[in-house]
Design an enzyme around this catalytic site. Structure first.
Site, PDB file in Angstrom:
ATOM      1  N   CYS A   2      57.388  17.792  75.450  1.00 19.80           N
ATOM      2  CA  CYS A   2      56.340  18.752  75.743  1.00 19.80           C
ATOM      3  C   CYS A   2      56.726  19.488  77.019  1.00 19.80           C
ATOM      4  CB  CYS A   2      54.971  18.137  75.937  1.00 19.80           C
ATOM      5  SG  CYS A   2      54.318  17.339  74.478  1.00 19.80           S
ATOM      6  N   ARG A  27      62.007  21.194  75.012  1.00 20.95           N
ATOM      7  CA  ARG A  27      61.240  19.971  75.270  1.00 20.95           C
ATOM      8  C   ARG A  27      60.348  19.589  74.088  1.00 20.95           C
ATOM      9  NH1 ARG A  27      61.284  18.846  80.840  1.00 20.95           N
ATOM     10  NH2 ARG A  27      59.516  17.455  80.564  1.00 20.95           N
ATOM     11  N   TRP A  74      55.706  18.418  71.601  1.00 23.39           N
ATOM     12  CA  TRP A  74      56.469  17.454  70.790  1.00 23.39           C
ATOM     13  C   TRP A  74      55.456  16.370  70.457  1.00 23.39           C
ATOM     14  CZ3 TRP A  74      58.112  12.294  70.893  1.00 23.39           C
ATOM     15  CH2 TRP A  74      59.176  11.985  70.031  1.00 23.39           C
ATOM     16  N   ASN A 100      51.519  17.036  79.643  1.00 24.11           N
ATOM     17  CA  ASN A 100      52.783  16.456  79.181  1.00 24.11           C
ATOM     18  C   ASN A 100      52.772  14.991  79.597  1.00 24.11           C
ATOM     19  OD1 ASN A 100      55.487  15.796  78.663  1.00 24.11           O
ATOM     20  ND2 ASN A 100      56.186  16.657  80.596  1.00 24.11           N
ATOM     21  N   GLY A 101      52.922  14.090  78.645  1.00 24.42           N
ATOM     22  CA  GLY A 101      52.911  12.667  78.972  1.00 24.42           C
ATOM     23  C   GLY A 101      52.120  11.911  77.921  1.00 24.42           C
ATOM     24  N   GLU A 494      80.383  10.096  70.069  1.00 28.96           N
ATOM     25  CA  GLU A 494      79.776  11.377  70.435  1.00 28.96           C
ATOM     26  C   GLU A 494      79.917  12.390  69.286  1.00 28.96           C
ATOM     27  OE1 GLU A 494      77.732  12.346  72.353  1.00 28.96           O
ATOM     28  OE2 GLU A 494      78.011  14.463  72.775  1.00 28.96           O
ATOM     29  N   LYS A 498      76.719  14.094  67.505  1.00 31.55           N
ATOM     30  CA  LYS A 498      76.536  15.556  67.457  1.00 31.55           C
ATOM     31  C   LYS A 498      76.302  15.992  66.022  1.00 31.55           C
ATOM     32  CE  LYS A 498      75.844  16.187  70.657  1.00 31.55           C
ATOM     33  NZ  LYS A 498      75.836  15.639  71.978  1.00 31.55           N
ATOM     34  N   GLU A 501      72.812  14.814  64.574  1.00 29.21           N
ATOM     35  CA  GLU A 501      71.585  15.385  65.150  1.00 29.21           C
ATOM     36  C   GLU A 501      71.384  16.857  64.829  1.00 29.21           C
ATOM     37  OE1 GLU A 501      71.055  15.555  69.473  1.00 29.21           O
ATOM     38  OE2 GLU A 501      73.208  15.399  69.694  1.00 29.21           O
ATOM     39  N   HIS A 517      86.935  -4.429  58.387  1.00 28.08           N
ATOM     40  CA  HIS A 517      85.953  -5.518  58.430  1.00 28.08           C
ATOM     41  C   HIS A 517      84.654  -5.135  57.721  1.00 28.08           C
ATOM     42  CE1 HIS A 517      88.611  -7.752  60.995  1.00 28.08           C
ATOM     43  NE2 HIS A 517      88.762  -6.666  61.741  1.00 28.08           N
ATOM     44  N   LYS A 616      64.646  17.607  73.920  1.00 28.58           N
ATOM     45  CA  LYS A 616      65.747  17.333  74.841  1.00 28.58           C
ATOM     46  C   LYS A 616      65.393  16.299  75.898  1.00 28.58           C
ATOM     47  CE  LYS A 616      69.541  19.484  77.113  1.00 28.58           C
ATOM     48  NZ  LYS A 616      70.520  18.914  76.171  1.00 28.58           N
TER      49      LYS A 616
END
Ligand code: F6R
Length: 621
Positions: A2, A27, A74, A100-101, A494, A498, A501, A517, A616
């Site tokens: 948010c 955000r 969000w 926000n929170g 990584e 990438k 996502e 294995h 993010k």
């Protein structure tokens, strides 16, 4: 998670808030809304979806006024609906806020308030509006600004959880009250060119205000600021006045623009050679063959005492930490490990005054990383930050550390922050290494190689079209493996992260030696493997792993060292990277994988900068 923003000044608030929301969209982008006071009434507009849908809606109505608040969401509590979009109001629609929170005790509060208040959303945030309203008696309102501040203070005394809020009230039209508890609040201020009256910008981070001012203050937890055109006052929630220190932000507005690139992610990939120079500039001494990171803040004696290093981070930042782990063990001979912050914080980690903890975070606000930092500090470890966002909570709560100087990173998928984080961990490792066992010649060689990295990054970036062609070919697969060994295992992790996502293709990373294995069972002509086979001490071993995949008819994309003809014999799809010292090779090898993921996502029509379900800055657990 948010983003919130507020503006008070002489300019029309709507365009400033809308533009600010675009900067904060990373955000969260489930819904957005704003509220603006015209001095008499407050108009609110909200919309489900990204900022573009709010912007479209705003074309149909005029919302004049020079004081306002806005939010990009969000979703945590309550689905993605217009009712759940911020700003939220109390009963009469006169008190309005953005949050926000997470309010942990919102159910209890809602139950108590429900007898006299009507709720219109499923969110925890709406409780705050009703609670403040409850403490704001009609007759108090004659006291204006003071009454609003006191009501906010009284209400928040009942609240458990995290909040960054901005509150406004119809009866106190030229005033914004903002409070921070666990969610960041930055206040920027400027003077109106003509009237010399104050203008204030409030936001979850500094990016929305860069176009207007570089002068900011960062609120601490439990601080509340009252902003009017006449000035600003800050108090603790216990009503003690606080003097705030003004800081200057180095980032500029241009850095936060796409600059002609189709997406922020692509622009940020291309930023890497430049910001890499910023990460290392002034931080090494070539003649001494060592790094000199002042933020380490430790005496030589304390450095000698360290017998264990832990990197704590989440996601991409943790993979940068893995590169640091290899570097510390190899250069400094100190046992090093990487801990995912969400695990570290809930174990009873063995940490003492001989442990050096590096907390790595782009945003500097990641809730799990922050909690882990506090836990490590409580246990007496040396805790240092490797952080991008200046003035962020993690940067302020560590007892030292280093800014990675990657500049604003706005795409949700991290790219340039990762390479700069890795670079800084390597510099720290070299600093410890030189103090212990690394020779001048090796230190010198390493720094020479480090200085060459930006040029070599550019040699990869010029291959963009080639990488795009390969990405198009691989975009139709449903699954992919990423293989790397040694210092290239974090690169594989990584690369896989990438890809998943931003393209939503299932991807898994393994150390090459692990394939036999179990995972090898999945290899087929439909299940390709991206393998990092640059020349290092494990080259031959990696080749065997690649042959195992090839023997099972698995398509291969190879990341190989320039001039390695063997790669071409194995697969038609090869991306060549320049050679550097083994420890530095991940700084180069990651770049083709970033571009690969980017072009696969573009080919599939994904929203590259704003992938579904993500945000993010992960400020909730
Ligand atoms: C992936 C990504 C995330 C972040 C993680 C930590 O591209 O960006 O995995 O790395 O959420 O975020 P920071 O670095 O802000 O603590």
């Amino acid at each position: 998670m948010c983003g919130i923003i507020g503006y008070i000044g002489k300019k029309p608030a709507a365009p400033i808030l809308l533009q600010g929301l675009r900067r904060l969209e990373y955000r969260g982008y489930d819904s957005a809304g704003m509220a603006i006071s015209n001095g008499e009434t407050i108009a609110r507009i909200r919309s489900v979806g990204k900022i573009d849908s709010l912007s479209e809606k705003m074309k149909t109505v005029e919302i004049p006024g020079t004081v306002g608040i806005a939010h990009t969401r969000w979703a945590t509590h309550g689905g993605v609906t217009e009712e759940n979009a911020h700003p939220h109001t109390g009963c009469g629609g006169k008190l309005i806020l953005v949050h926000n929170g997470i309010i942990e005790n919102y159910r209890e509060l809602k139950e108590v308030l429900s007898s006299s208040h009507v709720f219109t959303s499923e969110t925890d945030s709406e409780v705050l509006a009703h609670l403040i309203e409850e403490h704001l008696k009609q007759e108090d309102l004659q006291q204006g600004v003071v009454a609003l501040r006191k009501a906010v203070e009284k209400a928040l005394a009942h609240v458990r959880g995290t909040y960054g809020i901005v509150v406004m009230h119809e009866a106190v039209p030229h005033c914004l009250v903002t409070v921070r508890m666990g969610s960041p609040i930055v206040i920027g201020f400027a003077e109106d060119e003509n009237s010399h009256e104050h203008e204030y910008y409030i936001a979850s981070d500094a990016s929305p205000m860069l176009a207007y001012t570089k002068k900011v203050i960062f609120l601490e937890d439990g601080e509340l600021s009252v902003l009017t055109r006449e000035g600003m006052e800050t108090f603790t929630l216990k009503d003690e006045q606080v003097q705030k220190h003004v800081e200057e932000i180095e980032w500029n507005d241009e850095q936060a623009e796409k600059q002609g690139f189709a997406h922020f992610m692509l622009k940020e990939i291309f930023d890497q050679p430049t910001v890499f120079e910023d990460a290392i500039r002034g931080r090494y001494d070539l003649a001494e063959g060592t790094a000199k990171l002042g933020g380490l803040n430790m005496t030589e004696e304390q450095m000698r005492q360290i017998n264990r290093v832990i990197f704590i981070a989440c996601g991409t930042a943790s993979y940068a930490g893995m590169i640091g782990k290899y570097a510390f063990e190899r250069l400094a001979g100190i046992p090093a490990e990487v801990e995912v912050a969400s695990e570290f914080r809930y174990r009873d980690p063995i940490v003492d005054e001989r442990t050096l903890v590096f907390v790595i975070s782009q945003s500097g606000e990641t809730a799990d990383t922050l909690a882990a930092l506090r836990e490590a500090k409580r246990k007496g470890a040396f805790v240092r930050g490797i952080v991008n966002v200046i003035g962020s909570t993690i940067a302020r709560e560590t007892d030292g550390g280093t800014y990675i100087h990657a500049g604003p990173e706005l795409a949700v998928a991290s790219t340039k922050a990762y390479t700069n984080m890795a670079a800084v961990t390597i510099l720290y490792a070299l600093q410890f290494g030189r103090a212990r066992r690394v020779s001048l010649a090796t230190g010198h060689r390493m720094l020479q190689a480090l200085v060459e990295i930006p040029k070599k990054m550019n040699q990869i970036l010029v291959q963009t079209e080639h990488i795009e062609r390969i990405a198009k070919k691989f975009a139709s697969y449903q699954d992919m493996f990423f293989l790397g060994r040694g210092v290239n295992f974090p690169v594989a992790l990584e690369g896989a992260l990438k890809l998943k996502e931003i393209s939503y293709i299932h991807a898994e990373a393994y150390p090459g030696g692990e394939m036999k294995h179990g995972p090898l069972a999945l290899v087929s002509p439909e299940f390709p493997t991206v393998a990092i086979m640059t020349k290092d001490q494990l080259y031959e071993k990696m080749m065997s792993n690649i042959e195992e995949v090839k023997a099972r008819k698995g398509p291969l994309l190879l990341i190989a060292t320039e001039g390695d003809e063997k790669a071409k014999e194995i697969s038609p799809d090869v991306i060549y990277v320049p050679e550097t010292m083994e420890l530095l090779q991940p700084l180069l090898n990651t770049i083709p994988l970033q571009l690969f993921a980017y072009f696969v996502a573009v080919e599939l029509g994904r929203d590259v900068d704003r992938p579904r379900n993500l945000a993010k800055s992960v400020t909730v657990e």
